[in-house]
Write an enzyme that holds these catalytic residues in place. Structure first.
Site, PDB file in Angstrom:
ATOM      1  N   ASN A   9       0.878  -1.171   0.000  1.00 18.07           N
ATOM      2  CA  ASN A   9       0.000   0.000   0.000  1.00 18.07           C
ATOM      3  C   ASN A   9       0.916   1.222   0.000  1.00 18.07           C
ATOM      4  OD1 ASN A   9      -1.787   2.062   0.509  1.00 18.07           O
ATOM      5  ND2 ASN A   9      -2.249   1.429   2.619  1.00 18.07           N
ATOM      6  N   TRP A  10       1.016   1.839  -1.146  1.00 17.39           N
ATOM      7  CA  TRP A  10       1.951   2.976  -1.258  1.00 17.39           C
ATOM      8  C   TRP A  10       1.402   4.245  -0.629  1.00 17.39           C
ATOM      9  CZ3 TRP A  10       4.230   2.865  -6.958  1.00 17.39           C
ATOM     10  CH2 TRP A  10       5.181   1.841  -7.043  1.00 17.39           C
ATOM     11  N   LYS A  11       0.120   4.268  -0.292  1.00 18.10           N
ATOM     12  CA  LYS A  11      -0.495   5.490   0.256  1.00 18.10           C
ATOM     13  C   LYS A  11      -0.222   6.646  -0.704  1.00 18.10           C
ATOM     14  CE  LYS A  11      -0.038   3.355   4.734  1.00 18.10           C
ATOM     15  NZ  LYS A  11       0.097   3.469   6.162  1.00 18.10           N
ATOM     16  N   HIS A  97      -9.512   1.811   4.806  1.00 17.54           N
ATOM     17  CA  HIS A  97      -8.234   1.877   5.517  1.00 17.54           C
ATOM     18  C   HIS A  97      -8.388   2.830   6.707  1.00 17.54           C
ATOM     19  CE1 HIS A  97      -4.070   2.807   6.454  1.00 17.54           C
ATOM     20  NE2 HIS A  97      -3.753   1.678   5.838  1.00 17.54           N
ATOM     21  N   GLU A  99      -6.612   5.130   7.785  1.00 16.73           N
ATOM     22  CA  GLU A  99      -6.308   6.542   7.475  1.00 16.73           C
ATOM     23  C   GLU A  99      -7.499   7.218   6.795  1.00 16.73           C
ATOM     24  OE1 GLU A  99      -2.640   5.763   5.442  1.00 16.73           O
ATOM     25  OE2 GLU A  99      -1.690   5.250   7.349  1.00 16.73           O
ATOM     26  N   GLU A 167      -5.651  -4.707  10.586  1.00 15.53           N
ATOM     27  CA  GLU A 167      -4.580  -3.730  10.756  1.00 15.53           C
ATOM     28  C   GLU A 167      -4.783  -2.975  12.073  1.00 15.53           C
ATOM     29  OE1 GLU A 167      -2.560  -2.699   6.825  1.00 15.53           O
ATOM     30  OE2 GLU A 167      -4.170  -1.265   7.113  1.00 15.53           O
ATOM     31  N   GLY A 173       2.684   2.052  10.749  1.00 18.45           N
ATOM     32  CA  GLY A 173       3.693   3.096  10.584  1.00 18.45           C
ATOM     33  C   GLY A 173       4.473   3.416  11.854  1.00 18.45           C
ATOM     34  N   SER A 206       3.351  -2.335  10.251  1.00 17.17           N
ATOM     35  CA  SER A 206       4.810  -2.476  10.429  1.00 17.17           C
ATOM     36  C   SER A 206       5.357  -3.839  10.005  1.00 17.17           C
ATOM     37  CB  SER A 206       5.208  -2.140  11.866  1.00 17.17           C
ATOM     38  OG  SER A 206       4.898  -0.787  12.148  1.00 17.17           O
ATOM     39  N   GLY A 227       2.739  -1.191   4.231  1.00 17.80           N
ATOM     40  CA  GLY A 227       2.840   0.223   3.876  1.00 17.80           C
ATOM     41  C   GLY A 227       4.286   0.601   3.595  1.00 17.80           C
ATOM     42  N   GLY A 228       4.936   1.187   4.591  1.00 13.65           N
ATOM     43  CA  GLY A 228       6.287   1.746   4.440  1.00 13.65           C
ATOM     44  C   GLY A 228       7.270   0.827   3.718  1.00 13.65           C
TER      45      GLY A 228
HETATM   46  P1  PGA Z   1       2.871   0.179   7.586  1.00 17.69           P
HETATM   47  O1  PGA Z   1       1.411   0.464   6.993  1.00 17.69           O
HETATM   48  O2  PGA Z   1       3.351  -1.119   6.979  1.00 17.69           O
HETATM   49  O3  PGA Z   1       3.708   1.356   7.143  1.00 17.69           O
HETATM   50  O4  PGA Z   1       2.742   0.075   9.062  1.00 17.69           O
HETATM   51  C1  PGA Z   1       0.474  -0.564   6.829  1.00 17.69           C
HETATM   52  C2  PGA Z   1      -0.824  -0.028   6.269  1.00 17.69           C
HETATM   53  O5  PGA Z   1      -1.233   1.089   6.640  1.00 17.69           O
HETATM   54  O6  PGA Z   1      -1.467  -0.682   5.433  1.00 17.69           O
END
Ligand code: PGA
Length: 243
Positions: A9-11, A97, A99, A167, A173, A206, A227-228
């Site tokens: 997930n590149w956001k 998600h 966010e 999640e 993150g 994470s 994500g990251g």
């Molecule tokens: P993260 O994000 O791997 O950077 O913790 C995961 C996500 O929000 O899908």
């Protein structure tokens, strides 16, 4: 049988040229690999979908979106419809998600409408659920997640395309991964709560090259939403090639 799915997930990261550069590096790192037993997916910003759809599918990499609107077309400034994604050959879309829920007012009701629409147009929605730190400390994890599932999945056909991602918000993150055994326990509760016990259920929060093997060794975890660590081709290649 649940499918194994390794999803990035590149956001809101990477413009088109950065996306193309990532893909070149990722493909050279994974040259010749076939991934018969797992699907590889990158959910990218809308502006990257077109360019990546021209490269990734022939290398068996799926490209997905991070959201969709429930209307087919209309006066919804800033939104993208299922039909727009379908035209590009997109198969997966993240829905709900944390966010989106936290910063953009997404509710279980809007999540539900987006899910129903994704399925109606043959897309596979990835429904994200998870508790925040206060809810976990108050012992509400199960109630929070079951509520998100019940409301988000109202009227949704669980035999159709559907993926769930657990999640925990406190792990996103932050570098604070949920312990693999605990993620496995919660995912098993989610599975038992669903009508279809074979739904692919991912863990996200994470996920890194140094914890992927331990996470994927858990019996209830069918994959990850990253994500990251999906922004770097070397990290993502290692994650995709978990042991
Ligand atoms: P993260 O994000 O791997 O950077 O913790 C995961 C996500 O929000 O899908």
């Amino acid at each position: 049988m649940s499918q194994t799915l390794i999803a990035g997930n590149w956001k809101m990261h990477k413009n088109q040229s950065e996306a193309k550069h990532f893909m070149e590096e990722f493909l050279s790192l994974t040259a010749g690999q076939q991934w018969h037993d797992r699907e590889v997916l990158l959910c990218v910003p809308f502006t990257d979908l077109g360019v990546l759809q021209m490269i990734a599918p022939r290398h068996h990499i799926h490209i997905g979106a991070q959201n969709l609107h429930w209307a087919e077309v209309g006066p919804y400034t800033g939104e993208i419809s299922a039909l727009m994604l379908v035209e590009l050959g997109i198969k997966y879309v993240i829905v709900g998600h944390s966010e989106r829920r936290q910063f953009f007012g997404e509710t279980d009701e809007t999540v539900n409408k987006r899910l129903l629409t994704a399925q109606k147009y043959g897309l596979t929605p990835i429904l994200c659920v998870g508790e925040n730190k206060e809810q976990r400390l108050a012992g509400e994890t199960e109630t929070v997640i079951f509520n998100q599932l019940d409301r988000g999945l109202a009227g949704v056909d669980q035999q159709q395309h559907l993926v769930i991602a657990y999640e925990p918000i406190w792990a996103i993150g932050t570098g604070q991964t949920c312990k693999p055994e605990e993620a496995n326990r919660v995912i098993s509760l989610i599975r038992n709560h669903l009508q279809n016990h074979n739904i692919t259920i991912l863990y996200g929060g994470s996920v890194r090259p140094n914890n992927i093997d331990e996470i994927m060794a858990q019996p209830e975890i069918n994959g990850v939403l990253v994500g990251g660590a999906s922004l770097d081709p070397t990290s993502f290649a290692r994650i995709v090639n978990f042991n």
